[in-house]
Design a protein around this motif. Structure first.
Motif, mmCIF file in Angstrom:
data_model
loop_
_atom_site.group_PDB
_atom_site.id
_atom_site.type_symbol
_atom_site.label_atom_id
_atom_site.label_comp_id
_atom_site.label_asym_id
_atom_site.label_seq_id
_atom_site.Cartn_x
_atom_site.Cartn_y
_atom_site.Cartn_z
ATOM 1 N N ILE A 13 6.830 -8.193 -23.378
ATOM 2 C CA ILE A 13 6.892 -9.348 -24.280
ATOM 3 C C ILE A 13 7.755 -10.459 -23.687
ATOM 4 O O ILE A 13 7.384 -11.629 -23.715
ATOM 5 N N THR A 14 8.916 -10.098 -23.148
ATOM 6 C CA THR A 14 9.846 -11.111 -22.647
ATOM 7 C C THR A 14 9.483 -11.603 -21.253
ATOM 8 O O THR A 14 9.861 -12.711 -20.879
ATOM 9 N N ILE A 36 18.744 -12.781 -29.544
ATOM 10 C CA ILE A 36 17.770 -12.326 -28.550
ATOM 11 C C ILE A 36 16.363 -12.735 -28.982
ATOM 12 O O ILE A 36 15.573 -13.231 -28.171
ATOM 13 N N GLU A 37 16.075 -12.562 -30.260
ATOM 14 C CA GLU A 37 14.749 -12.898 -30.788
ATOM 15 C C GLU A 37 14.478 -14.405 -30.682
ATOM 16 O O GLU A 37 13.345 -14.818 -30.462
ATOM 17 N N THR A 38 15.500 -15.221 -30.833
ATOM 18 C CA THR A 38 15.343 -16.672 -30.693
ATOM 19 C C THR A 38 14.889 -17.022 -29.282
ATOM 20 O O THR A 38 14.062 -17.908 -29.083
ATOM 21 N N ARG A 39 15.420 -16.302 -28.301
ATOM 22 C CA ARG A 39 15.024 -16.535 -26.901
ATOM 23 C C ARG A 39 13.613 -16.041 -26.627
ATOM 24 O O ARG A 39 12.926 -16.566 -25.762
ATOM 25 N N GLY A 42 8.416 -13.414 -29.486
ATOM 26 C CA GLY A 42 7.452 -12.319 -29.545
ATOM 27 C C GLY A 42 8.077 -10.984 -29.922
ATOM 28 O O GLY A 42 7.393 -10.073 -30.385
ATOM 29 N N LEU A 43 9.383 -10.852 -29.734
ATOM 30 C CA LEU A 43 10.056 -9.602 -30.080
ATOM 31 C C LEU A 43 10.062 -9.348 -31.579
ATOM 32 O O LEU A 43 10.264 -8.212 -32.012
#
Length: 83
Positions: A13-14, A36-39, A42-43
């Motif tokens: 995803i990342t 982390i999710e903001t970066r 897709g997470l």
């Protein structure tokens, strides 16, 4: 600065296996996940399935306060399927 390690589906995803991010030294586990999710938006799709670990200890995505040290490792581990 902490090192975030991505495994299996989270790495797909990342598009990266690891990255260094800057977060407050004291941060709640869920706030850290949101950073982390903001970066990597897709997470969000795997949020309820992942295992989150800080310094190789599993952490619930909740209100517990984490006190991070520079260089700490944060692991994002999706479920491993098998049979």
């Amino acid at each position: 600065m902490v090192e975030v390690l991505y495994f299996a589906k989270s790495a797909e995803i990342t598009g990266v296996r690891s990255e260094t991010i800057s977060v407050p030294q004291e941060i709640k586990a869920l706030q850290l996940w949101k950073e982390i999710e903001t970066r990597h938006p897709g997470l969000a799709d795997v949020r309820n399935q992942i295992i989150f670990a800080v310094r190789q200890e599993y952490v619930e995505l909740g209100d517990q306060l984490l006190v991070l040290q520079p260089g700490d490792e944060i692991a994002v581990i999706p479920p491993i399927s098998g049979g």
